[in-house]
Design an enzyme around this catalytic site. Structure first.
Site, short mmCIF file in Angstrom:
data_model
loop_
_atom_site.label_atom_id
_atom_site.label_comp_id
_atom_site.label_asym_id
_atom_site.label_seq_id
_atom_site.Cartn_x
_atom_site.Cartn_y
_atom_site.Cartn_z
CB SER A 113 53.17 95.86 31.18
OG SER A 113 52.17 96.83 31.84
CE1 TYR B 199 50.92 94.38 35.27
CE2 TYR B 199 49.72 95.78 34.77
CZ TYR B 199 50.71 95.71 34.77
OH TYR B 199 51.36 95.29 33.05
CE LYS C 90 53.78 96.00 35.11
NZ LYS C 90 53.80 96.92 34.56
#
Length: 384
Positions: free
Chosen positions: A58, A168, A61
């Site tokens: 992540s 999330y 991201k």
């Protein structure tokens, strides 16, 4: 200074808290720390280094978010537009209200989710590992989770109405699709042309070449006897889509260039990837009165522990923001995020420092590993 941080990393490996560790840090003038401890592969002889390859998961991201923000700056992408303007198939995504036996109960969302809500995780999309209903939905429908690399993951439902809470989830995977639609190019190309190429991040990519793979750190798992061992866990190297939410591989030294660009207000060594005002917005609360949850319980203990941020956190563009100083550590207004296989970074514009710590194991955020990350950060700030 460096010997104290070196010792933190070595103690972490010696104690078994982590299988290996690399830490890096920089200020506005350049790199100020680089260190490592432990083997690249437990049981092997190669040491892990700042040039070893990690699945940054992540931490992808913020890179994908930066690609979207570049399109916003050029007028190619309207953050306030509904997602289905760019990806008509998003109009088919419904809200999962619960189950009738094993059958998912779905309804249309109360409003059309926007691109900005993708960037801020407020569309209602979730991840299986932090949402029991999505675990049930995947089981009931036979749908694999996002790590499969399959486009079928985009059929996953919302678990709340858009704009009603911070959840999330797979928002940045959808954002990658939006970037592709708005820019007319695939996400890997958008990121290479807009971010990694200009910043000289030549070791950051969705697909590792053979040399990079030979230098990569496997995902380790801890046995019942408390010893670490490498696993075969991997991302799909022939994916159906490039995952803006988790798909990149990088090295600590390479990703630090991106962190330094954020610390520099969008510019690194004269190369600008984002306007200063855009970076300032990324470090500003973008979720209004909504809060980042103080605690997120796990729905899949093999993937993650509960995530306990504590109170006082907001979300900017792609970044978790602390609203208060952390004593002896990052100042209020720092932006940070992490990857599922236990890689973490933060950027502290007030102090003018950025740091990251990397290891490679599951599950995410056990307390003994969090203690290591905090010890590193404290030792770094004590040395400034």
């Amino acid at each position: 200074m460096n010997s104290t941080i070196d010792q933190v990393l070595q103690n972490a490996v010696d104690s078994g808290a982590v299988p290996n560790a690399v830490a890096v840090a920089a200020d506005r003038n350049g790199v100020i720390y680089e260190g490592a401890a432990g083997p690249r592969v437990v049981g092997g002889s190669d040491p892990v280094t700042a040039d070893s390859h990690f699945r940054i998961m992540s931490m992808t991201k913020m890179v994908a978010t930066a690609a979207a923000l570049q399109q916003m700056e050029t007028g190619t992408l309207d953050l306030d537009a509904p997602i289905d303007t760019y990806c008509p198939e998003f109009a088919d995504v419904q809200v999962l209200e619960g189950f009738d036996g094993d059958t998912p109960k779905l309804r249309p969302p109360a409003s059309r989710a926007t691109v900005k809500q993708l960037i801020t995780h407020t569309t209602g999309l979730g991840y299986w590992f932090w949402n029991e209903n999505l675990v049930r939905w995947e089981a009931a429908t036979g749908t694999p989770n996002v790590l499969s690399g399959s486009n079928v993951i985009f059929t996953a439902p919302l678990v709340a109405d858009p704009g009603t809470q911070f959840i999330y989830g797979i928002n940045t995977d959808w954002l990658g699709k939006v970037v592709e639609a708005a820019g007319g190019t695939t996400l890997d190309v958008a990121i290479k042309e807009g971010i990694t190429g200009p910043l000289g991040m030549d070791q950051t990519a969705f697909l590792m070449n053979s040399e990079q793979r030979a230098n990569s750190v496997p995902v380790h798992l801890k046995g019942e006897d408390g010893t670490w061992a490498p696993s075969e866990i991997d991302l799909n190297q022939d994916p159906e889509y490039f995952a803006g939410g988790h798909g990149l591989h990088s090295t600590p030294r390479d990703y630090l260039k991106f962190q330094r660009a954020l610390l520099g207000g969008g510019t690194l060594d004269g190369t600008q990837i984002l306007q200063h005002s855009t970076v300032d917005a990324a470090f500003t609360n973008q979720i209004g009165d909504l809060d980042f949850p103080a605690e997120i319980p796990t729905a899949d203990p093999a993937s993650t522990h509960a995530f306990n941020a504590g109170p006082g956190y907001k979300w900017g563009y792609g970044l978790l923001l602390n609203t208060q100083d952390v004593p002896g550590m990052r100042k209020a207004g720092s932006g940070a995020w992490a990857g599922l296989c236990n890689t973490h970074f933060w950027v502290d514009p007030t102090t003018g420092v950025t740091g990251a710590i990397y290891t490679q194991f599951l599950p995410f955020v056990p307390q003994e590993a969090l203690d290591v990350y905090a010890d590193f950060e404290r030792a770094l700030y004590a040395s400034l």
